[in-house]
Design a protein around this motif. Structure first.
Motif, PDB file in Angstrom:
ATOM      1  N   ASN A  14       0.796  -1.333   0.002  1.00  0.00           N
ATOM      2  CA  ASN A  14      -0.021   0.104  -0.090  1.00  0.00           C
ATOM      3  C   ASN A  14       0.926   1.384   0.138  1.00  0.00           C
ATOM      4  OD1 ASN A  14      -2.338  -1.379   0.129  1.00  0.00           O
ATOM      5  ND2 ASN A  14      -2.112  -1.765   2.510  1.00  0.00           N
ATOM      6  N   LEU A  15       0.769   1.858  -1.193  1.00  0.00           N
ATOM      7  CA  LEU A  15       1.908   3.279  -1.088  1.00  0.00           C
ATOM      8  C   LEU A  15       1.257   4.544  -0.596  1.00  0.00           C
ATOM      9  CD1 LEU A  15       2.788   2.908  -4.997  1.00  0.00           C
ATOM     10  CD2 LEU A  15       4.196   1.935  -3.023  1.00  0.00           C
ATOM     11  N   ASN A  16       2.081   4.977   0.418  1.00  0.00           N
ATOM     12  CA  ASN A  16       1.709   6.182   1.021  1.00  0.00           C
ATOM     13  C   ASN A  16       2.418   7.102   0.116  1.00  0.00           C
ATOM     14  OD1 ASN A  16       1.420   8.205   2.614  1.00  0.00           O
ATOM     15  ND2 ASN A  16       2.336   7.163   4.456  1.00  0.00           N
ATOM     16  N   ARG A  22       8.236   8.797  -3.213  1.00  0.00           N
ATOM     17  CA  ARG A  22       9.549   9.160  -3.523  1.00  0.00           C
ATOM     18  C   ARG A  22      10.537   8.194  -3.676  1.00  0.00           C
ATOM     19  NH1 ARG A  22      11.079  11.740   1.256  1.00  0.00           N
ATOM     20  NH2 ARG A  22       9.017  11.060   2.051  1.00  0.00           N
ATOM     21  N   THR A  23      10.389   6.989  -3.225  1.00  0.00           N
ATOM     22  CA  THR A  23      11.326   6.078  -3.218  1.00  0.00           C
ATOM     23  C   THR A  23      10.994   4.786  -4.215  1.00  0.00           C
ATOM     24  OG1 THR A  23      10.390   4.838  -1.340  1.00  0.00           O
ATOM     25  CG2 THR A  23      12.236   6.545  -0.866  1.00  0.00           C
ATOM     26  N   TYR A  24       9.844   5.015  -4.872  1.00  0.00           N
ATOM     27  CA  TYR A  24       9.269   3.867  -5.769  1.00  0.00           C
ATOM     28  C   TYR A  24       9.725   4.125  -7.065  1.00  0.00           C
ATOM     29  CZ  TYR A  24       6.070   0.563  -7.846  1.00  0.00           C
ATOM     30  OH  TYR A  24       5.472  -0.336  -8.507  1.00  0.00           O
ATOM     31  N   PRO A  27       8.547   1.099 -13.302  1.00  0.00           N
ATOM     32  CA  PRO A  27       9.185   0.383 -14.297  1.00  0.00           C
ATOM     33  C   PRO A  27       8.705   0.998 -15.560  1.00  0.00           C
ATOM     34  CG  PRO A  27       7.404  -1.127 -13.762  1.00  0.00           C
ATOM     35  CD  PRO A  27       7.534   0.018 -12.661  1.00  0.00           C
ATOM     36  N   LEU A  28       9.527   0.861 -16.882  1.00  0.00           N
ATOM     37  CA  LEU A  28       9.180   1.687 -18.001  1.00  0.00           C
ATOM     38  C   LEU A  28       7.756   1.415 -18.323  1.00  0.00           C
ATOM     39  CD1 LEU A  28      10.445   3.640 -19.938  1.00  0.00           C
ATOM     40  CD2 LEU A  28      11.572   1.638 -21.257  1.00  0.00           C
ATOM     41  N   ALA A  29       7.443  -0.070 -18.375  1.00  0.00           N
ATOM     42  CA  ALA A  29       5.958  -0.320 -18.941  1.00  0.00           C
ATOM     43  C   ALA A  29       5.079   0.549 -18.046  1.00  0.00           C
ATOM     44  CB  ALA A  29       5.875  -1.795 -18.719  1.00  0.00           C
ATOM     45  N   GLY A  30       5.072   0.792 -16.942  1.00  0.00           N
ATOM     46  CA  GLY A  30       4.179   1.636 -16.163  1.00  0.00           C
ATOM     47  C   GLY A  30       4.112   3.309 -16.577  1.00  0.00           C
TER      48      GLY A  30
END
Length: 144
Positions: A14-16, A22-24, A27-30
């Motif tokens: 779950n991304l906060n 900031r640290t995530y 990928p290039l596809a995203g």
């Protein structure tokens, strides 16, 4: 190297918004998927410009002259180079949306959902859309 000796990679479930984004590393596809949405939004926002360009270019010879002059000298307080730049953004949006849409359709049909193929198809999408945009942009700005 053992599992304990390896550097533990962060696991994102779950991304906060304030701490994890900031640290995530996306990928290039995203990144291509996000650009697909951005290009669709850009085409929707610039739809009145597209309708004006089409209507002005095919109405009469006089309106086509006004259309051509808008790219050379500008239109009202908007300079001609800015109209060309907005048109170049519209060209990129169309080409990227087309290439990324074909990519998404191919991935849906073929079920090739490997990480390597996703990266390769994302690179191909970027090369296609940016390459054709540069070629058409050179024509738009009169380089050839």
């Amino acid at each position: 190297m053992t599992e304990l000796a390896k550097k533990k990679r962060p696991e994102f479930r779950n991304l906060n918004l304030f701490s994890d984004v900031r640290t995530y590393r996306l990928p290039l596809a995203g990144f291509i998927s996000i650009l697909h949405r951005v290009s669709g939004m850009l085409m929707f926002i610039l739809l009145p410009l597209v309708i004006w360009m089409f209507d002005t270019s095919v109405s009469s010879e006089i309106s086509f002259g006004r259309f051509s002059a808008a790219f050379n000298v500008g239109l009202g307080f908007v300079p001609g180079w800015f109209i060309k730049l907005v048109t170049l953004a519209l060209i990129w949006a169309y080409l990227h949306h087309l290439a990324a849409g074909v990519r998404h359709l191919y991935l849906d049909v073929s079920h090739k959902t490997t990480k390597d193929f996703g990266r390769q198809s994302a690179v191909a999408t970027l090369v296609f859309s940016i390459g054709l945009t540069l070629i058409l942009g050179a024509k738009l700005f009169g380089l050839y």
